[in-house]
Design an enzyme around this catalytic site. Structure first.
Site, PDB file in Angstrom:
ATOM      1  N   HIS A 113      -2.621  -7.329   2.642  1.00 13.56           N
ATOM      2  CA  HIS A 113      -2.547  -7.939   3.983  1.00 13.56           C
ATOM      3  C   HIS A 113      -3.563  -7.373   4.964  1.00 13.56           C
ATOM      4  CE1 HIS A 113      -0.113  -4.934   6.436  1.00 13.56           C
ATOM      5  NE2 HIS A 113       0.122  -4.460   5.224  1.00 13.56           N
ATOM      6  N   GLN A 166      -7.480   0.939   4.211  1.00 12.92           N
ATOM      7  CA  GLN A 166      -8.337   0.468   5.309  1.00 12.92           C
ATOM      8  C   GLN A 166      -9.811   0.433   4.903  1.00 12.92           C
ATOM      9  OE1 GLN A 166      -7.334  -0.851   8.103  1.00 12.92           O
ATOM     10  NE2 GLN A 166      -5.202  -0.170   8.267  1.00 12.92           N
ATOM     11  N   SER A 207      -4.031  -2.600  -0.259  1.00 14.95           N
ATOM     12  CA  SER A 207      -3.001  -3.513   0.235  1.00 14.95           C
ATOM     13  C   SER A 207      -3.642  -4.847   0.600  1.00 14.95           C
ATOM     14  CB  SER A 207      -2.335  -2.895   1.464  1.00 14.95           C
ATOM     15  OG  SER A 207      -1.350  -3.758   1.957  1.00 14.95           O
ATOM     16  N   GLY A 230       0.830  -1.210   0.000  1.00 15.60           N
ATOM     17  CA  GLY A 230       0.000   0.000   0.000  1.00 15.60           C
ATOM     18  C   GLY A 230       0.861   1.255   0.000  1.00 15.60           C
ATOM     19  N   THR A 231       1.960   1.210   0.720  1.00 15.83           N
ATOM     20  CA  THR A 231       2.855   2.370   0.798  1.00 15.83           C
ATOM     21  C   THR A 231       3.375   2.729  -0.597  1.00 15.83           C
ATOM     22  OG1 THR A 231       3.512   1.706   3.024  1.00 15.83           O
ATOM     23  CG2 THR A 231       4.973   3.227   1.880  1.00 15.83           C
ATOM     24  N   CYS A 263       6.226   6.800  18.916  1.00 16.92           N
ATOM     25  CA  CYS A 263       7.474   7.058  19.615  1.00 16.92           C
ATOM     26  C   CYS A 263       8.220   8.173  18.878  1.00 16.92           C
ATOM     27  CB  CYS A 263       8.299   5.785  19.645  1.00 16.92           C
ATOM     28  SG  CYS A 263       9.666   5.921  20.775  1.00 16.92           S
ATOM     29  N   THR A 321       9.755  -8.104 -11.899  1.00 19.84           N
ATOM     30  CA  THR A 321       9.083  -9.401 -12.037  1.00 19.84           C
ATOM     31  C   THR A 321       8.011  -9.533 -10.963  1.00 19.84           C
ATOM     32  OG1 THR A 321      11.097 -10.339 -12.941  1.00 19.84           O
ATOM     33  CG2 THR A 321       9.465 -11.907 -12.087  1.00 19.84           C
ATOM     34  N   ASN A 369      -6.755   4.625   9.682  1.00 18.03           N
ATOM     35  CA  ASN A 369      -6.344   3.369  10.300  1.00 18.03           C
ATOM     36  C   ASN A 369      -6.407   3.391  11.830  1.00 18.03           C
ATOM     37  OD1 ASN A 369      -4.214   5.158   9.164  1.00 18.03           O
ATOM     38  ND2 ASN A 369      -2.916   4.079  10.609  1.00 18.03           N
TER      39      ASN A 369
HETATM   40  N1  PLP Z   1      -2.378   3.337   4.267  1.00 18.94           N
HETATM   41  C1  PLP Z   1      -3.061   2.992   5.359  1.00 18.94           C
HETATM   42  C2  PLP Z   1      -4.294   3.758   5.715  1.00 18.94           C
HETATM   43  C3  PLP Z   1      -2.628   1.940   6.148  1.00 18.94           C
HETATM   44  O1  PLP Z   1      -3.319   1.597   7.251  1.00 18.94           O
HETATM   45  C4  PLP Z   1      -1.463   1.233   5.768  1.00 18.94           C
HETATM   46  C5  PLP Z   1      -0.947   0.144   6.610  1.00 18.94           C
HETATM   47  O2  PLP Z   1      -1.068   0.170   7.825  1.00 18.94           O
HETATM   48  C6  PLP Z   1      -0.794   1.633   4.605  1.00 18.94           C
HETATM   49  C7  PLP Z   1      -1.281   2.686   3.880  1.00 18.94           C
HETATM   50  C8  PLP Z   1       0.438   0.929   4.149  1.00 18.94           C
HETATM   51  O3  PLP Z   1       0.164  -0.333   3.609  1.00 18.94           O
HETATM   52  P1  PLP Z   1       1.329  -1.404   3.489  1.00 18.94           P
HETATM   53  O4  PLP Z   1       1.552  -1.966   4.836  1.00 18.94           O
HETATM   54  O5  PLP Z   1       0.823  -2.429   2.521  1.00 18.94           O
HETATM   55  O6  PLP Z   1       2.520  -0.692   2.945  1.00 18.94           O
END
Ligand code: PLP
Length: 383
Positions: free
Chosen positions: A199, A177, A197, A70-71, A324, A235, A149
């Site tokens: 996971h 999310q 994403s 997702g990032t 933190c 790939t 999130n």
């Molecule tokens: N965006 C949101 C709102 C998320 O909650 C997260 C993961 O916690 C991400 C992006 C990032 O996703 P990934 O862990 O697949 O990089």
């Protein structure tokens, strides 16, 4: 015994997704770009996975590219919008975004781009008038998340996208999310780019996707190969893409559980159970539309980390609302942006449920939490 209530961090993978992945980690190892049939057949399986995500969000399969997470999707979407025009060097986002957008925006500022961070109200909602006023002639992209999130607030994406377009900017949405928890229909919103994403929806880690509306120009962030029709080189992570596809298919059947079914009912039961039995507790984003699986709750006078440790001793997994920062624990940027009072913000816990959460799990947490809070308040210097 593990009671897993940290599903916004990551989810347990569906066994059926893993089963579909296994052949691609063993005997079906060919490169999908190879000319031979062994590889070509694998390409077809990738296309099937793409179609499954397309079915979940009602778009064309060709509007989706797979990414590494997702990032990456968030970074790639924003970067592409900025690359389209040299003159457009302004970004609008909110100050409760995930670091995948927020930290990337800060990095872009250091590189000379201009960023406007929209404020949110006490419930975590952006203000659409503020959005309207912040868009400029040189705004390349507005990037607003679908579901936060930490607190689960659902942002008015459809209206925000309309405003961005009215003022000539592209609109990106981080829906990491939102996928699987809210119905998403790309025919019914104006979003140009949307990030996902695997996971977070019981798929594997290390694979994401980016929706790119047909007709929207896209410049690739990762270049080198021709994969994903030249839009994301490298790939393919074949097995994970296959697992993502299966997770999408299963998610499509389960959305009701999150909108008004079992998951939401359990979240509401947990919320009521804690509020009814513990004094000086407040639910965050209570008066806004919220994702059905998330409960962010703050307890006055104590530290979220101490609650987490005592929960952990009982096998209960949750998250705190702290970050933190330079070695000290501060309330997260989200709670600060929502202006949650310090006495509460420090004692914030996020419980995030999934389709695997049971009544027994929730009953156990409701039974144990009052004692935990009482114990901590007895030794708190603030209470
Ligand atoms: N965006 C949101 C709102 C998320 O909650 C997260 C993961 O916690 C991400 C992006 C990032 O996703 P990934 O862990 O697949 O990089």
């Amino acid at each position: 015994m593990i009671i897993y209530l940290d599903n916004n961090a990551t989810t347990k993978m569906d066994q059926e997704a893993l089963d579909e992945m296994m052949p691609f980690l063993t005997e079906r190892y060919a490169n999908p770009s190879s000319i031979h049939t062994f590889g070509g057949n694998i390409k077809n399986d990738i296309e099937k996975a793409r179609q499954r995500l397309a079915d979940l969000i009602n778009c064309l399969a060709e509007e989706i590219i797979f990414t590494g997470c997702g990032t990456e999707s968030d970074n790639a979407a924003i970067m592409s919008c900025l690359s389209l025009s040299e003159d457009k060097r302004h970004i609008v986002t909110s100050n409760i975004e995930h670091p995948a957008v927020l930290e990337f925006s800060k990095r872009l500022e250091k590189r000379g781009y201009d960023v406007t961070y929209l404020k949110v109200d006490n419930n975590g909602l952006i203000n659409l008038d503020e959005l309207k006023n912040s868009i400029r002639k040189d705004t390349a992209v507005v990037s607003i998340m679908m579901v936060n999130n930490e607190v689960g607030v659902v942002e008015p994406i459809k209206d925000a996208a309309k405003i961005a377009h009215n003022y000539g900017a592209l609109f990106h949405c981080d829906a990491v999310q939102g996928l699987g928890k809210l119905p998403i229909d790309m025919h019914k919103n104006n979003v140009d780019l949307m990030s996902f994403s695997a996971h977070k929806i019981h798929g594997p880690k290390g694979v994401g996707a980016l929706y790119i509306r047909k007709g929207v120009k896209f410049t690739s962030f990762i270049t080198g190969g021709h994969q994903e029709r030249g839009r994301r080189a490298g790939t393919e992570n074949v097995a994970s893409i296959i697992g993502f596809g299966k997770a999408c298919e299963l998610s499509k059947k389960n959305i009701d559980l999150y909108t008004n079914g079992k998951v939401k009912q359990l979240r509401d039961k947990l919320e009521k159970g804690l509020i009814d039995n513990i004094s000086d507790a407040q639910v965050n984003a209570k008066d806004a539309p919220r994702s059905g699986n998330t409960l962010s709750i703050s307890f006055k006078f104590i530290e979220g980390e101490s609650i987490l440790l005592l929960l952990d001793e009982l096998g209960i997994c949750a998250s705190s609302g702290s970050a933190c920062t330079s070695g000290s624990l501060e309330p997260s940027h989200v709670l600060k942006a929502m202006d949650i009072s310090h006495l509460y913000a420090h004692g914030t816990i996020r419980f995030s449920l999934s389709k695997y959460t049971t009544d027994k799990d929730i009953d156990f947490v409701i039974e144990k939490m009052p004692g935990i809070i009482e114990r901590l308040r007895k030794i708190s210097p603030f209470s």
